[in-house]
Enzyme design. Structure first.
Site, PDB file in Angstrom:
ATOM      1  N   CYS A 162       9.372   1.856   3.360  1.00  0.00           N
ATOM      2  CA  CYS A 162      10.267   0.749   3.702  1.00  0.00           C
ATOM      3  C   CYS A 162      11.688   1.250   3.930  1.00  0.00           C
ATOM      4  CB  CYS A 162      10.268  -0.295   2.601  1.00  0.00           C
ATOM      5  SG  CYS A 162      10.867   0.371   1.058  1.00  0.00           S
TER       6      CYS A 162
ATOM      7  N   PHE B 286       0.810  -1.222   0.000  1.00  0.00           N
ATOM      8  CA  PHE B 286       0.000   0.000   0.000  1.00  0.00           C
ATOM      9  C   PHE B 286       0.838   1.264   0.000  1.00  0.00           C
ATOM     10  CE2 PHE B 286       0.921   0.046   4.562  1.00  0.00           C
ATOM     11  CZ  PHE B 286       0.990   1.406   4.837  1.00  0.00           C
TER      12      PHE B 286
ATOM     13  N   GLU C 172      -5.029  -3.648  -1.774  1.00  0.00           N
ATOM     14  CA  GLU C 172      -6.465  -3.378  -1.732  1.00  0.00           C
ATOM     15  C   GLU C 172      -6.775  -2.115  -0.933  1.00  0.00           C
ATOM     16  OE1 GLU C 172      -4.637  -5.762  -0.449  1.00  0.00           O
ATOM     17  OE2 GLU C 172      -5.766  -7.101   0.877  1.00  0.00           O
TER      18      GLU C 172
ATOM     19  N   LYS D 267      -1.344  -6.976  -9.186  1.00  0.00           N
ATOM     20  CA  LYS D 267      -2.293  -7.146  -8.065  1.00  0.00           C
ATOM     21  C   LYS D 267      -1.875  -6.094  -7.025  1.00  0.00           C
ATOM     22  CE  LYS D 267      -3.192  -8.358  -4.413  1.00  0.00           C
ATOM     23  NZ  LYS D 267      -3.647  -7.332  -3.433  1.00  0.00           N
TER      24      LYS D 267
HETATM   25  P1  NAD Z   1       1.469  -6.595   2.936  1.00  0.00           P
HETATM   26  O1  NAD Z   1       2.477  -7.664   3.006  1.00  0.00           O
HETATM   27  O2  NAD Z   1       0.349  -6.614   3.915  1.00  0.00           O
HETATM   28  O3  NAD Z   1       0.753  -6.590   1.485  1.00  0.00           O
HETATM   29  C1  NAD Z   1       1.516  -6.623   0.292  1.00  0.00           C
HETATM   30  C2  NAD Z   1       0.692  -7.326  -0.787  1.00  0.00           C
HETATM   31  O4  NAD Z   1       0.470  -8.683  -0.391  1.00  0.00           O
HETATM   32  C3  NAD Z   1      -0.676  -6.702  -1.014  1.00  0.00           C
HETATM   33  O5  NAD Z   1      -0.940  -6.677  -2.394  1.00  0.00           O
HETATM   34  C4  NAD Z   1      -1.618  -7.629  -0.262  1.00  0.00           C
HETATM   35  O6  NAD Z   1      -2.899  -7.693  -0.837  1.00  0.00           O
HETATM   36  C5  NAD Z   1      -0.932  -8.969  -0.338  1.00  0.00           C
HETATM   37  N1  NAD Z   1      -1.149  -9.808   0.854  1.00  0.00           N
HETATM   38  C6  NAD Z   1      -1.361  -9.368   2.128  1.00  0.00           C
HETATM   39  N2  NAD Z   1      -1.485 -10.436   2.958  1.00  0.00           N
HETATM   40  C7  NAD Z   1      -1.341 -11.542   2.207  1.00  0.00           C
HETATM   41  C8  NAD Z   1      -1.353 -12.952   2.493  1.00  0.00           C
HETATM   42  N3  NAD Z   1      -1.553 -13.398   3.726  1.00  0.00           N
HETATM   43  N4  NAD Z   1      -1.166 -13.806   1.478  1.00  0.00           N
HETATM   44  C9  NAD Z   1      -0.957 -13.357   0.231  1.00  0.00           C
HETATM   45  N5  NAD Z   1      -0.942 -12.042  -0.109  1.00  0.00           N
HETATM   46  C10 NAD Z   1      -1.133 -11.141   0.862  1.00  0.00           C
HETATM   47  O7  NAD Z   1       2.249  -5.196   2.978  1.00  0.00           O
HETATM   48  P2  NAD Z   1       1.654  -3.732   3.111  1.00  0.00           P
HETATM   49  O8  NAD Z   1       1.145  -3.538   4.503  1.00  0.00           O
HETATM   50  O9  NAD Z   1       0.740  -3.447   1.974  1.00  0.00           O
HETATM   51  O10 NAD Z   1       2.968  -2.866   2.885  1.00  0.00           O
HETATM   52  C11 NAD Z   1       3.858  -2.501   3.902  1.00  0.00           C
HETATM   53  C12 NAD Z   1       5.006  -3.474   3.982  1.00  0.00           C
HETATM   54  O11 NAD Z   1       5.708  -3.500   2.739  1.00  0.00           O
HETATM   55  C13 NAD Z   1       6.044  -3.074   5.019  1.00  0.00           C
HETATM   56  O12 NAD Z   1       6.480  -4.214   5.682  1.00  0.00           O
HETATM   57  C14 NAD Z   1       7.144  -2.446   4.198  1.00  0.00           C
HETATM   58  O13 NAD Z   1       8.419  -2.473   4.807  1.00  0.00           O
HETATM   59  C15 NAD Z   1       7.107  -3.316   2.989  1.00  0.00           C
HETATM   60  N6  NAD Z   1       7.732  -2.679   1.830  1.00  0.00           N
HETATM   61  C16 NAD Z   1       8.935  -3.173   1.432  1.00  0.00           C
HETATM   62  C17 NAD Z   1       9.585  -2.591   0.361  1.00  0.00           C
HETATM   63  C18 NAD Z   1      10.913  -3.138  -0.108  1.00  0.00           C
HETATM   64  O14 NAD Z   1      11.300  -2.874  -1.235  1.00  0.00           O
HETATM   65  N7  NAD Z   1      11.627  -3.906   0.709  1.00  0.00           N
HETATM   66  C19 NAD Z   1       9.004  -1.503  -0.315  1.00  0.00           C
HETATM   67  C20 NAD Z   1       7.767  -1.042   0.124  1.00  0.00           C
HETATM   68  C21 NAD Z   1       7.139  -1.647   1.200  1.00  0.00           C
END
Ligand code: NAD
Length: 498
Positions: free
Chosen positions: A283, A151, A178, A175
């Site tokens: 991040c 997000f 959401e 994808k």
């Molecule tokens: P998230 O892991 O909750 O969601 C990421 C994606 O995975 C979304 O599209 C979501 O719909 C999907 N998802 C969520 N739960 C899932 C599950 N149980 N099974 C399969 N798919 C699932 O992450 P977020 O809260 O949207 O984003 C924040 C996180 O992303 C933080 O931990 C941040 O550090 C990380 N991030 C990392 C980088 C990097 O390059 N290392 C860059 C940006 C964000």
């Protein structure tokens, strides 16, 4: 008024969802539901994947220069539409408008890099590897690839993947999160307006069910993921088990080491932006300041405390606040829970963001929080909070600071502030972390380098964008050539070069 249901995008057009499931999308500044996002079922996934698969052969057959022309036009469309895109980002994510525009421009830098794809995809050629024999290698696209994004950067992180994936000739099923899905829909519309052929860039909305379908469907050749570490690890394992190429970037706990000779004003400015910009939902945000020596720690905490209390907080599209709300009420409650845990564990709560007047209303606002005397055993040190919370840890030496960074399970970004070139060089050389800043708090690599962490921050052989992006989204073919100009007869032994 009922909130509108967002469409998927497939085959170059909006696709009405078949699924009956949906989730609310909020305006984090007011707490109001502004849209609903469909949560794809098997029918939705199939329709989108079929459209992508149908488009893949023709897109792959186009010349790289021809594909680059579409990327050039896409960039122009995005720039012309940047106000709308920035507003869509701010309205659902909550980051301030200038920051939303900045994210978009950083994303477009990857599209600009990918416009050079005719050069970037060049293979290798060796003349006369044996008598009358030449050898060359080339890169070809994979087919349909899935890009699953978080997000916190609804434009930039998709563009990290879209640029190299589309330029190299793949069809993308994006994808998006959401929680802020409207900007990705607009990006797909702009791609179509730019002449992107139907089915090349598709958007499939959904939650775990949609992700699981993408991770296991045989049409999908590769999965590029960015998100939290537990999900990154799950995606990495599941996609690999289903025979797919996969890169999965995870969470972070970025440290900023402040040596006793650092320029205090410079560090304070840098930490304010790095810890509280985008409400800490980056991040590459700095969430731990490691102060070397009590004199530096005392001065730093005193300088930061006044600045954190003075942070201007408000709706991201009104005026020019420094910080907007966090993304959802659930996330706000999670961050507040971490703050309570830190105080209960004995850290000094210098500024408590829960007490900010804006934190009392219907929007998902929190003030900035500053902790001092945080120790490595505390959960606020160990866990990624992903909010406007900065923890100050005090250590006695530069060596101790380095050991702390190395012992942490995350290794995304790290920074060191010092006037000593030798100390900085030693730190950058030895630290176990993917991206290092020297007097730069957020060392995000530009598009022509690649982005990626170490340890639990990334499960991947390839980083995002740069040449790693080109490599991830292509496979190598090596061709050995001989022309029929005389034969030396059949050979029954391994050919050797000499
Ligand atoms: P998230 O892991 O909750 O969601 C990421 C994606 O995975 C979304 O599209 C979501 O719909 C999907 N998802 C969520 N739960 C899932 C599950 N149980 N099974 C399969 N798919 C699932 O992450 P977020 O809260 O949207 O984003 C924040 C996180 O992303 C933080 O931990 C941040 O550090 C990380 N991030 C990392 C980088 C990097 O390059 N290392 C860059 C940006 C964000």
């Amino acid at each position: 008024m009922t909130a509108p249901l967002l469409p998927h995008v497939a085959g170059g057009a909006h696709l009405a969802p078949a699924t009956a499931r949906s989730a609310p999308v909020y305006d984090p500044a007011t707490g109001a539901v502004t849209a609903r996002v469909p949560l794809a079922d098997a029918t939705d996934v199939r329709r989108v994947l079929d459209d992508a698969a149908a488009a893949a052969p023709a897109w792959a057959e186009r010349s790289a220069s021809d594909r680059a022309q579409v990327l050039f036009r896409f960039r122009e469309r995005c720039l012309a539409d940047q106000d709308t895109l920035a507003h869509l980002i701010s309205a659902e994510h909550g980051k301030v408008l200038a920051d939303a525009r900045g994210e978009l421009l950083r994303g477009l830098e990857v599209i600009e890099f990918a416009c050079g794809i005719p050069h970037l995809m060049k293979g290798e050629f060796s003349d006369q590897v044996s008598r009358g024999i030449d050898m060359h290698s080339l890169r070809q696209p994979l087919g349909v690839v899935a890009c699953i994004t978080p997000f916190n950067f609804p434009a930039m992180v998709p563009m990290w993947m879209l640029g190299p994936a589309l330029a190299t000739g793949n069809c993308v099923v994006l994808k998006p999160s959401e929680r802020d899905p409207s900007c990705p829909v607009r990006l797909a519309e702009l791609w179509t307006e730019a002449g992107g052929p139907p089915g090349t860039f598709n958007v499939l909305h959904g939650d775990k069910a949609a992700v699981d379908a993408l991770l296991t469907d045989p049409v999908v050749q590769a999965v590029s993921f960015v998100g939290s570490t537990p999900v990154a690890q799950y995606v990495h394992e599941t996609a690999a088990r289903h025979g797919k190429r996969v890169q999965a970037m995870g969470g972070a706990k970025n440290h900023c080491v402040v040596l006793p000779d650092a320029d205090l004003a410079m560090v304070t400015d840098a930490l304010m932006g790095a810890a509280y910009g985008s409400a800490g939902e980056r991040c590459m945000a700095i969430s731990v300041a490691v102060a070397v020596g009590d004199a530096m720690a005392d001065a730093l905490v005193a300088a930061l405390a006044d600045r954190v209390r003075a942070l201007t907080i408000g709706a991201p599209t009104v005026g020019d606040p420094m910080m907007g709300p966090v993304v959802t009420a659930d996330h706000k409650a999670r961050i507040a829970g971490h703050i309570a845990d830190g105080a209960a564990a004995g850290a000094t709560l210098v500024v408590d963001g829960r007490a900010h007047p804006m934190a009392q209303g219907a929007g998902f606002f929190l003030g900035g929080t500053l902790f001092d005397h945080v120790t490595p055993a505390m959960s606020i040190y160990q866990e990624e909070i992903f909010g406007p919370v900065l923890c100050v840890v005090r250590v006695g030496s530069a060596e101790e600071a380095l050991a702390l960074c190395d012992a942490h399970r995350y290794g995304n970004g790290v920074a060191v502030f010092t006037r000593s070139g030798g100390a900085a060089r030693d730190f950058a050389h030895r630290v176990r972390c993917g991206m290092v800043g020297i007097n730069v708090a957020i060392p995000v690599p530009l598009a022509f380098y690649s982005f990626g962490g170490w340890k639990a921050s990334a499960f991947a052989d390839h980083n995002q964008h740069g040449m790693d992006g080109v490599r991830f989204f292509t496979r190598v073919k090596t061709v050995t050539t001989r022309w029929p100009e005389g034969t030396a007869g059949a050979s029954f032994t391994m050919p050797v070069l000499r």
